[in-house]
Design a protein around this motif. Structure first.
Motif, short mmCIF file in Angstrom:
data_model
loop_
_atom_site.label_atom_id
_atom_site.label_comp_id
_atom_site.label_asym_id
_atom_site.label_seq_id
_atom_site.Cartn_x
_atom_site.Cartn_y
_atom_site.Cartn_z
N GLU A 77 0.87 -1.18 0.00
CA GLU A 77 0.00 0.00 0.00
C GLU A 77 0.91 1.24 0.00
O GLU A 77 1.91 1.28 0.71
N ILE A 129 -6.38 -2.26 3.43
CA ILE A 129 -5.71 -2.11 2.13
C ILE A 129 -4.32 -2.77 2.14
O ILE A 129 -3.42 -2.35 2.85
N GLY A 130 -4.19 -3.81 1.33
CA GLY A 130 -2.93 -4.54 1.28
C GLY A 130 -2.28 -4.46 -0.08
O GLY A 130 -2.48 -3.49 -0.82
#
Ligand SMILES: [Ca+2]
Ligand SMILES: [Ca+2]
Length: 292
Positions: A77, A129-130
Protein backbone atom coordinates in the motif's frame (compact mmCIF):
# COMPACT_ATOMS: atom_id res chain seq x y z
CA UNK A 1 -7.59 -24.02 26.97
CA UNK A 2 -7.19 -25.99 30.21
CA UNK A 3 -10.97 -26.01 30.67
CA UNK A 4 -11.28 -28.17 27.59
CA UNK A 5 -8.51 -30.56 28.51
CA UNK A 6 -9.67 -33.99 29.56
CA UNK A 7 -6.13 -35.07 30.40
CA UNK A 8 -2.63 -33.73 30.22
CA UNK A 9 -2.08 -35.81 27.08
CA UNK A 10 -5.03 -34.10 25.39
CA UNK A 11 -3.64 -30.79 26.55
CA UNK A 12 -0.29 -31.55 24.95
CA UNK A 13 -2.04 -32.58 21.74
CA UNK A 14 -4.02 -29.38 21.73
CA UNK A 15 -0.92 -27.35 22.41
CA UNK A 16 1.01 -29.12 19.65
CA UNK A 17 -1.79 -28.72 17.15
CA UNK A 18 -2.13 -25.05 18.06
CA UNK A 19 1.62 -24.68 17.58
CA UNK A 20 1.39 -26.54 14.28
CA UNK A 21 -1.39 -24.27 13.02
CA UNK A 22 0.67 -21.25 14.10
CA UNK A 23 3.86 -22.47 12.45
CA UNK A 24 2.17 -23.53 9.21
CA UNK A 25 0.07 -20.39 9.02
CA UNK A 26 0.75 -18.25 5.97
CA UNK A 27 0.82 -15.28 8.33
CA UNK A 28 3.87 -16.58 10.14
CA UNK A 29 6.68 -14.14 9.73
CA UNK A 30 9.96 -12.96 11.15
CA UNK A 31 12.71 -14.77 12.99
CA UNK A 32 16.47 -14.98 13.23
CA UNK A 33 18.17 -15.97 9.97
CA UNK A 34 21.74 -17.18 10.04
CA UNK A 35 22.29 -19.10 6.79
CA UNK A 36 24.56 -17.91 3.99
CA UNK A 37 21.62 -16.94 1.82
CA UNK A 38 17.88 -17.23 1.44
CA UNK A 39 14.63 -15.59 0.47
CA UNK A 40 12.50 -13.37 2.70
CA UNK A 41 8.94 -12.60 1.71
CA UNK A 42 5.87 -11.01 3.21
CA UNK A 43 3.36 -13.37 4.89
CA UNK A 44 1.39 -15.34 2.31
CA UNK A 45 3.41 -13.97 -0.63
CA UNK A 46 2.49 -13.75 -3.52
CA UNK A 47 -1.03 -13.63 -2.10
CA UNK A 48 -2.05 -10.37 -0.50
CA UNK A 49 -0.44 -9.91 2.90
CA UNK A 50 -2.64 -9.72 5.96
CA UNK A 51 -3.63 -6.55 7.77
CA UNK A 52 -1.95 -5.74 11.08
CA UNK A 53 1.18 -7.69 10.19
CA UNK A 54 4.21 -7.02 12.35
CA UNK A 55 7.27 -8.98 11.26
CA UNK A 56 10.95 -8.63 12.10
CA UNK A 57 13.71 -10.66 10.49
CA UNK A 58 17.09 -10.38 12.17
CA UNK A 59 19.78 -11.53 9.74
CA UNK A 60 23.02 -12.51 11.39
CA UNK A 61 25.99 -13.73 9.36
CA UNK A 62 29.55 -14.60 10.38
CA UNK A 63 31.50 -11.65 11.67
CA UNK A 64 33.83 -11.72 8.69
CA UNK A 65 30.89 -10.95 6.38
CA UNK A 66 28.36 -8.27 5.57
CA UNK A 67 24.72 -8.77 4.58
CA UNK A 68 23.41 -7.92 1.13
CA UNK A 69 19.73 -7.64 0.29
CA UNK A 70 18.18 -7.42 -3.19
CA UNK A 71 14.45 -6.95 -3.70
CA UNK A 72 12.96 -9.13 -6.44
CA UNK A 73 9.36 -7.97 -6.08
CA UNK A 74 7.74 -5.16 -4.14
CA UNK A 75 4.14 -3.97 -3.94
CA UNK A 76 2.76 -2.46 -0.75
CA UNK A 77 0.00 0.00 0.00
CA UNK A 78 1.39 3.39 -0.96
CA UNK A 79 1.26 6.63 0.95
CA UNK A 80 3.59 9.54 1.39
CA UNK A 81 5.89 8.89 4.31
CA UNK A 82 5.09 5.16 4.20
CA UNK A 83 3.25 5.28 7.50
CA UNK A 84 0.56 2.67 6.72
CA UNK A 85 2.34 -0.40 5.33
CA UNK A 86 6.11 -0.43 5.00
CA UNK A 87 9.40 -2.27 4.98
CA UNK A 88 12.09 -0.66 7.15
CA UNK A 89 15.74 -1.70 7.15
CA UNK A 90 18.32 -1.19 9.90
CA UNK A 91 22.09 -1.57 9.76
CA UNK A 92 22.34 -3.79 12.83
CA UNK A 93 20.23 -6.08 15.01
CA UNK A 94 17.71 -3.56 16.39
CA UNK A 95 15.62 -0.55 15.35
CA UNK A 96 18.03 1.69 17.24
CA UNK A 97 20.74 0.99 14.67
CA UNK A 98 21.31 3.14 11.63
CA UNK A 99 18.14 3.44 9.58
CA UNK A 100 18.81 2.34 6.00
CA UNK A 101 15.40 3.25 4.65
CA UNK A 102 11.63 2.90 4.85
CA UNK A 103 9.77 1.78 1.75
CA UNK A 104 6.20 1.36 0.49
CA UNK A 105 4.29 1.52 -2.80
CA UNK A 106 5.50 -0.25 -5.91
CA UNK A 107 9.04 1.07 -6.33
CA UNK A 108 11.58 -1.58 -5.40
CA UNK A 109 13.98 -0.47 -2.66
CA UNK A 110 17.61 -0.21 -3.77
CA UNK A 111 20.03 -3.05 -3.12
CA UNK A 112 21.27 -2.88 0.44
CA UNK A 113 24.66 -3.71 1.90
CA UNK A 114 25.24 -3.49 5.64
CA UNK A 115 28.37 -2.16 7.25
CA UNK A 116 28.27 -4.84 9.93
CA UNK A 117 27.33 -8.52 9.93
CA UNK A 118 23.70 -7.90 10.92
CA UNK A 119 20.60 -6.54 9.23
CA UNK A 120 17.11 -6.06 10.62
CA UNK A 121 14.16 -6.17 8.20
CA UNK A 122 10.84 -4.94 9.60
CA UNK A 123 7.53 -5.30 7.76
CA UNK A 124 4.35 -3.74 9.11
CA UNK A 125 0.85 -3.32 7.71
CA UNK A 126 -2.05 -1.34 9.09
CA UNK A 127 -5.73 -2.28 9.42
CA UNK A 128 -6.82 -2.13 5.78
CA UNK A 129 -5.71 -2.11 2.13
CA UNK A 130 -2.93 -4.54 1.28
CA UNK A 131 -0.86 -5.56 -1.69
CA UNK A 132 1.09 -8.46 -3.13
CA UNK A 133 3.86 -7.77 -0.65
CA UNK A 134 7.54 -8.28 -1.22
CA UNK A 135 10.17 -10.86 -1.90
CA UNK A 136 13.88 -10.30 -1.46
CA UNK A 137 17.07 -12.30 -1.61
CA UNK A 138 19.60 -12.05 1.17
CA UNK A 139 23.18 -13.25 1.16
CA UNK A 140 26.36 -13.04 3.19
CA UNK A 141 29.42 -11.59 1.55
CA UNK A 142 32.93 -12.10 2.86
CA UNK A 143 34.81 -8.86 3.28
CA UNK A 144 37.19 -9.20 6.14
CA UNK A 145 40.25 -9.90 4.07
CA UNK A 146 39.71 -8.27 0.73
CA UNK A 147 42.90 -8.62 -1.25
CA UNK A 148 43.53 -7.76 -4.86
CA UNK A 149 46.61 -7.86 -7.06
CA UNK A 150 46.53 -5.47 -10.00
CA UNK A 151 48.96 -6.10 -12.84
CA UNK A 152 47.37 -4.28 -15.80
CA UNK A 153 49.28 -1.17 -16.92
CA UNK A 154 46.38 1.01 -15.85
CA UNK A 155 43.26 0.46 -13.81
CA UNK A 156 40.70 1.62 -11.29
CA UNK A 157 39.63 0.28 -7.94
CA UNK A 158 37.53 1.46 -5.04
CA UNK A 159 36.53 0.63 -1.52
CA UNK A 160 34.02 -2.27 -1.19
CA UNK A 161 30.49 -1.29 -2.30
CA UNK A 162 31.59 2.17 -3.45
CA UNK A 163 29.71 4.54 -3.79
CA UNK A 164 27.64 2.93 -1.04
CA UNK A 165 29.18 2.90 2.41
CA UNK A 166 32.10 0.56 3.05
CA UNK A 167 31.84 -2.22 5.66
CA UNK A 168 33.12 -1.87 9.20
CA UNK A 169 36.02 -3.99 10.46
CA UNK A 170 37.75 -4.56 7.18
CA UNK A 171 41.33 -4.58 6.09
CA UNK A 172 41.70 -4.48 2.32
CA UNK A 173 44.89 -4.58 0.28
CA UNK A 174 45.35 -3.53 -3.33
CA UNK A 175 48.78 -4.47 -4.54
CA UNK A 176 49.74 -2.86 -7.85
CA UNK A 177 52.61 -4.79 -9.36
CA UNK A 178 53.83 -3.92 -12.84
CA UNK A 179 56.74 -5.24 -14.90
CA UNK A 180 60.21 -4.18 -13.86
CA UNK A 181 61.12 -0.75 -15.19
CA UNK A 182 57.60 0.61 -14.80
CA UNK A 183 56.58 3.21 -12.28
CA UNK A 184 53.07 3.92 -11.09
CA UNK A 185 51.14 7.13 -10.80
CA UNK A 186 48.20 6.83 -8.43
CA UNK A 187 45.42 9.29 -7.77
CA UNK A 188 42.17 9.35 -5.82
CA UNK A 189 39.21 11.05 -7.54
CA UNK A 190 37.03 10.49 -4.47
CA UNK A 191 37.96 10.24 -0.80
CA UNK A 192 35.18 10.18 1.79
CA UNK A 193 36.14 8.39 4.99
CA UNK A 194 35.36 8.76 8.68
CA UNK A 195 37.14 11.88 9.99
CA UNK A 196 40.39 11.83 11.89
CA UNK A 197 40.40 11.49 15.66
CA UNK A 198 40.04 15.05 16.93
CA UNK A 199 42.08 14.26 20.05
CA UNK A 200 45.11 12.68 18.44
CA UNK A 201 44.66 14.40 15.06
CA UNK A 202 45.48 11.04 13.46
CA UNK A 203 43.50 8.81 11.12
CA UNK A 204 42.85 6.37 13.97
CA UNK A 205 39.42 5.14 12.90
CA UNK A 206 39.27 4.51 9.17
CA UNK A 207 42.12 5.21 6.78
CA UNK A 208 43.64 4.69 3.38
CA UNK A 209 47.39 4.21 3.47
CA UNK A 210 49.75 3.98 0.51
CA UNK A 211 53.14 2.26 0.68
CA UNK A 212 55.93 2.64 -1.85
CA UNK A 213 56.42 -1.07 -2.45
CA UNK A 214 54.56 -4.31 -1.88
CA UNK A 215 54.41 -4.46 1.92
CA UNK A 216 53.56 -2.34 4.91
CA UNK A 217 57.23 -2.30 5.87
CA UNK A 218 57.97 -0.21 2.79
CA UNK A 219 57.96 3.59 2.93
CA UNK A 220 54.58 5.04 3.87
CA UNK A 221 53.69 7.66 1.28
CA UNK A 222 50.72 8.88 3.29
CA UNK A 223 47.67 7.96 5.32
CA UNK A 224 44.39 9.73 4.67
CA UNK A 225 40.91 9.89 6.18
CA UNK A 226 37.93 12.22 6.25
CA UNK A 227 37.65 14.16 3.02
CA UNK A 228 41.34 14.92 2.73
CA UNK A 229 42.35 14.66 -0.85
CA UNK A 230 45.66 12.88 -1.42
CA UNK A 231 47.91 14.39 -4.06
CA UNK A 232 48.93 12.25 -7.03
CA UNK A 233 51.48 9.72 -5.87
CA UNK A 234 54.28 8.21 -7.90
CA UNK A 235 56.09 5.04 -6.98
CA UNK A 236 59.83 4.75 -6.69
CA UNK A 237 59.74 1.38 -8.45
CA UNK A 238 57.16 -0.91 -10.06
CA UNK A 239 55.03 -1.56 -6.98
CA UNK A 240 52.53 0.27 -4.81
CA UNK A 241 50.39 -1.02 -1.96
CA UNK A 242 47.10 0.59 -0.92
CA UNK A 243 45.61 -0.48 2.42
CA UNK A 244 42.10 0.38 3.60
CA UNK A 245 41.39 -0.17 7.30
CA UNK A 246 38.09 0.53 9.00
CA UNK A 247 37.04 0.26 12.62
CA UNK A 248 33.89 -1.08 14.22
CA UNK A 249 31.49 1.80 13.55
CA UNK A 250 30.73 4.82 11.36
CA UNK A 251 31.29 4.31 7.68
CA UNK A 252 31.23 6.64 4.68
CA UNK A 253 31.28 6.26 0.91
CA UNK A 254 34.96 5.38 0.78
CA UNK A 255 37.31 6.07 -2.06
CA UNK A 256 37.89 5.52 -5.73
CA UNK A 257 41.40 5.27 -7.13
CA UNK A 258 43.00 5.19 -10.57
CA UNK A 259 46.51 4.34 -11.55
CA UNK A 260 48.66 4.51 -14.62
CA UNK A 261 51.94 2.75 -15.23
CA UNK A 262 54.71 4.14 -17.39
CA UNK A 263 58.28 3.38 -18.33
CA UNK A 264 60.71 5.64 -16.67
CA UNK A 265 62.61 7.36 -19.44
CA UNK A 266 65.03 9.16 -17.15
CA UNK A 267 65.71 6.51 -14.54
CA UNK A 268 68.46 7.53 -12.21
CA UNK A 269 67.73 11.17 -12.87
CA UNK A 270 66.99 13.03 -9.64
CA UNK A 271 63.27 13.18 -9.07
CA UNK A 272 61.56 16.37 -8.04
CA UNK A 273 59.84 15.97 -4.73
CA UNK A 274 57.16 18.36 -3.69
CA UNK A 275 56.62 18.49 0.03
CA UNK A 276 53.45 20.44 -0.09
CA UNK A 277 50.43 20.07 2.14
CA UNK A 278 50.17 19.56 5.84
CA UNK A 279 52.70 18.16 8.22
CA UNK A 280 50.67 15.02 8.82
CA UNK A 281 51.44 13.80 5.32
CA UNK A 282 54.51 11.69 5.10
CA UNK A 283 56.59 13.76 2.77
CA UNK A 284 59.05 11.13 1.66
CA UNK A 285 58.38 9.95 -1.83
CA UNK A 286 55.52 12.38 -2.30
CA UNK A 287 55.69 13.46 -5.91
CA UNK A 288 53.30 15.62 -7.69
CA UNK A 289 54.79 15.45 -11.13
CA UNK A 290 56.92 12.98 -12.95
CA UNK A 291 57.42 12.44 -16.65
CA UNK A 292 56.67 8.81 -17.19
CA1 LIG B 1 -2.52 -1.38 4.67
CA1 LIG C 1 34.70 3.79 10.97
Amino acid sequence: MSNHCASSVTCKCLLLSTLYVYLSSPDMCGGVLTGLSGVISSPGYPQEYSNNADCSWAIHVSNTSVVTLAFLDFQLENNEGCNFDFVALFDGPTVTHRHLGKYCGADKPPNIVTTSNQLLVVFKSDFNIGGRGFKCYRSAEQYKNCQQVLSAVSGNFSSPHFPSVYPNNINCHWSITLAAGYRIKLFFPVMDMEDRNSLSDECDYDSVAVYDGDSQTDTLLGRWCGREHPPSLISKANKLLVVLSTDRNEAHRGFSASYLGGKCSVCGHPIQFQNKRKSHLQSTGMLNLLIL
